[in-house]
Design a protein around this motif. Structure first.
Motif, PDB file in Angstrom:
ATOM      1  N   PRO A  54      44.703  26.440  35.687  1.00 47.71           N
ATOM      2  CA  PRO A  54      45.461  27.797  35.819  1.00 47.71           C
ATOM      3  C   PRO A  54      44.434  29.040  35.942  1.00 47.71           C
ATOM      4  CG  PRO A  54      45.930  27.202  33.609  1.00 47.71           C
ATOM      5  CD  PRO A  54      45.163  25.822  34.260  1.00 47.71           C
ATOM      6  N   GLN A  55      43.237  28.743  34.999  1.00 48.92           N
ATOM      7  CA  GLN A  55      42.558  30.211  35.054  1.00 48.92           C
ATOM      8  C   GLN A  55      41.907  30.377  36.473  1.00 48.92           C
ATOM      9  OE1 GLN A  55      41.713  27.268  33.501  1.00 48.92           O
ATOM     10  NE2 GLN A  55      39.499  26.969  33.334  1.00 48.92           N
ATOM     11  N   PHE A  58      44.043  32.774  38.056  1.00 51.29           N
ATOM     12  CA  PHE A  58      43.887  33.958  37.570  1.00 51.29           C
ATOM     13  C   PHE A  58      42.975  34.861  38.436  1.00 51.29           C
ATOM     14  CE2 PHE A  58      42.191  36.703  34.238  1.00 51.29           C
ATOM     15  CZ  PHE A  58      42.962  37.519  34.303  1.00 51.29           C
ATOM     16  N   TRP A  59      41.627  34.136  38.091  1.00 50.89           N
ATOM     17  CA  TRP A  59      40.467  34.760  38.925  1.00 50.89           C
ATOM     18  C   TRP A  59      40.819  35.026  40.227  1.00 50.89           C
ATOM     19  CZ3 TRP A  59      37.844  37.707  35.836  1.00 50.89           C
ATOM     20  CH2 TRP A  59      37.525  37.388  34.552  1.00 50.89           C
ATOM     21  N   PHE A  60      41.398  34.086  41.018  1.00 53.02           N
ATOM     22  CA  PHE A  60      41.559  34.102  42.430  1.00 53.02           C
ATOM     23  C   PHE A  60      42.369  35.574  42.670  1.00 53.02           C
ATOM     24  CE2 PHE A  60      44.019  33.572  46.291  1.00 53.02           C
ATOM     25  CZ  PHE A  60      42.906  33.546  47.115  1.00 53.02           C
ATOM     26  N   ILE A  61      43.422  35.738  41.783  1.00 50.00           N
ATOM     27  CA  ILE A  61      44.260  37.079  41.990  1.00 50.00           C
ATOM     28  C   ILE A  61      43.367  38.303  41.736  1.00 50.00           C
ATOM     29  CG2 ILE A  61      46.358  38.289  41.326  1.00 50.00           C
ATOM     30  CD1 ILE A  61      47.598  35.547  40.851  1.00 50.00           C
ATOM     31  N   VAL A  62      42.587  38.189  40.541  1.00 46.52           N
ATOM     32  CA  VAL A  62      41.811  39.410  40.411  1.00 46.52           C
ATOM     33  C   VAL A  62      40.903  39.692  41.605  1.00 46.52           C
ATOM     34  CG1 VAL A  62      39.939  40.237  38.822  1.00 46.52           C
ATOM     35  CG2 VAL A  62      41.877  39.035  37.961  1.00 46.52           C
ATOM     36  N   TYR A  63      40.062  38.600  41.953  1.00 41.52           N
ATOM     37  CA  TYR A  63      39.330  38.668  43.005  1.00 41.52           C
ATOM     38  C   TYR A  63      39.744  39.209  44.530  1.00 41.52           C
ATOM     39  CZ  TYR A  63      36.337  37.071  46.783  1.00 41.52           C
ATOM     40  OH  TYR A  63      35.789  37.033  47.945  1.00 41.52           O
ATOM     41  N   LYS A 157      32.024  32.223  41.596  1.00 40.00           N
ATOM     42  CA  LYS A 157      31.491  31.192  40.657  1.00 40.00           C
ATOM     43  C   LYS A 157      32.533  31.108  39.631  1.00 40.00           C
ATOM     44  CE  LYS A 157      27.040  31.375  39.327  1.00 40.00           C
ATOM     45  NZ  LYS A 157      25.891  31.798  39.017  1.00 40.00           N
ATOM     46  N   LYS A 158      33.463  31.646  39.388  1.00 42.07           N
ATOM     47  CA  LYS A 158      34.381  31.471  38.188  1.00 42.07           C
ATOM     48  C   LYS A 158      35.720  30.906  39.110  1.00 42.07           C
ATOM     49  CE  LYS A 158      33.685  34.901  34.750  1.00 42.07           C
ATOM     50  NZ  LYS A 158      33.907  36.480  34.695  1.00 42.07           N
TER      51      LYS A 158
END
Lengths: 161, 105, 85
Positions: A54-55, A58-63, A157-158
């Motif tokens: 799931p993380q 989360f990083w995809f939405i921030v990106y 990368k994340k």
């Protein structure tokens, strides 16, 4: 396993784009998705463990939000250069080293670079990416590597690695 | 009402992109201005359709065509830039740097 | 209001036609064709609101895909390869 994930994604896209849940529509969509998976399934994701972590989402939405802000800034930058009577451009092709390795992450990075301030990806040769830039701001390779790809590279990368 | 404002902003960006298509000196800069501004302008027109109708059939289709348009426009621009460099079209007079030259031949 | 915007969008296609007719090289003409394809999608979206017909959005989606394939084919031809490679 990854063929199954690919098949489900294509089937959901088909059902949304035709927007009906009748039986015949589902059968036609399944046939089309099966054909596409058999033809192009070998180009899909490399491992299927990454899909259920799931993380990464989360990083995809921030990106996504950072990317949207950069795109809007880019458009105002290009619009300023179009309107200005003297055309303040200084174009050139620069060479930027890449750190990420996997194919889908590189595709994502190349698409992001194409949509942001005055840069278009031209080619990837080995571990280097060639970028056409509408206003080359300095001659120092480290400075323009940070300006072209550094903003996106740490998030991608994340997400993918 | 909000949808009309968003569509107006989109058409404004389309106008600037097409102005750049006329004004810039060489093919690479024309592609820069045209691809970015026209893609964002058309995406915001489709977003205006979504806001005007809400999440019914037509709105969902307009929302789905935004990523489709986005990926096809970027991949098309990439192919055009590489193709026109391989065809031997020179960069414009104002250009300051060309790192790709020794890589091709 | 929307009709005026539609006329502006159609007038923008004339800019692309100028670049297609007067472009000094082949690549300029192809950039014009690519941008023309994206502008037509915008025309379809505005017409869908004006006339309240839903199938115009479907035409827009099909137009995106066809214009994409046409651009890729022309770009491959431009980069010096034969079309059957």
């Amino acid at each position: 396993m990854r063929y199954v994930v690919y098949f489900i994604i294509i089937l959901i896209f088909w059902l949304l784009i035709t927007f009906s849940l009748s039986l015949s529509n589902i059968i036609v969509g399944a046939a089309v998705a099966l054909l596409t998976t058999l033809l192009f399934g070998k180009y899909s994701l490399e491992s299927n463990v990454k899909i259920i972590q799931p993380q990464r989402y989360f990083w995809f939405i921030v990106y996504l939000f950072i990317f949207l802000w950069e795109v809007i800034k880019a458009n105002f930058d290009v619009a300023y250069r179009v309107i200005h009577p003297a055309l303040p451009i200084k174009p050139g092709i620069v060479r930027v080293p890449l750190e990420i390795k996997s194919d889908i992450a590189r595709t994502m990075l190349a698409n992001s670079i194409t949509m942001t301030p005055g840069t278009i990806t031209m080619d990837i040769v080995g571990d280097e990416i060639f970028v056409h830039w509408i206003y080359v701001q300095s001659d120092n390779p480290e400075v323009y590597a940070e300006k072209v790809s550094g903003r996106f590279e740490k998030y991608i990368k994340k997400i993918f690695e | 009402m909000i949808s009309s404002i968003i569509i107006t902003i989109g058409i404004l960006f389309n106008l600037l992109g097409c102005l750049g298509l006329i004004r810039f000196p060489d093919v690479y800069n024309r592609l820069q201005s045209a691809t970015k501004c026209v893609t964002l302008g058309t995406c915001s027109i489709l977003l205006g359709v979504l806001i005007h109708y809400g999440f019914v059939e037509i709105g969902v289709k307009a929302l789905l065509s935004i990523p489709l348009l986005f990926f096809s426009a970027t991949v098309g621009a990439h192919a055009l830039v590489k193709g026109s460099y391989k065809a031997g079209i020179k960069l414009g007079d104002k250009s300051v740097k060309d790192d790709y030259k020794e890589e091709v031949r | 209001m929307l009709e005026i915007l539609l006329y502006i969008q159609i007038a923008l296609c004339a800019f692309c036609l100028y670049r297609i007719i007067r472009g000094p090289t082949v690549a300029d003409r192809m950039v014009g064709i690519d941008i023309f394809g994206i502008l037509v999608v915008g025309i379809c979206a505005i017409l869908a609101i004006l006339t309240d017909r839903m199938f115009l959005i479907d035409i827009g989606i099909a137009w995106i895909i066809l214009s994409f394939i046409g651009t890729l084919t022309l770009a491959k031809y431009l980069s010096g390869k034969k079309l059957n490679e």
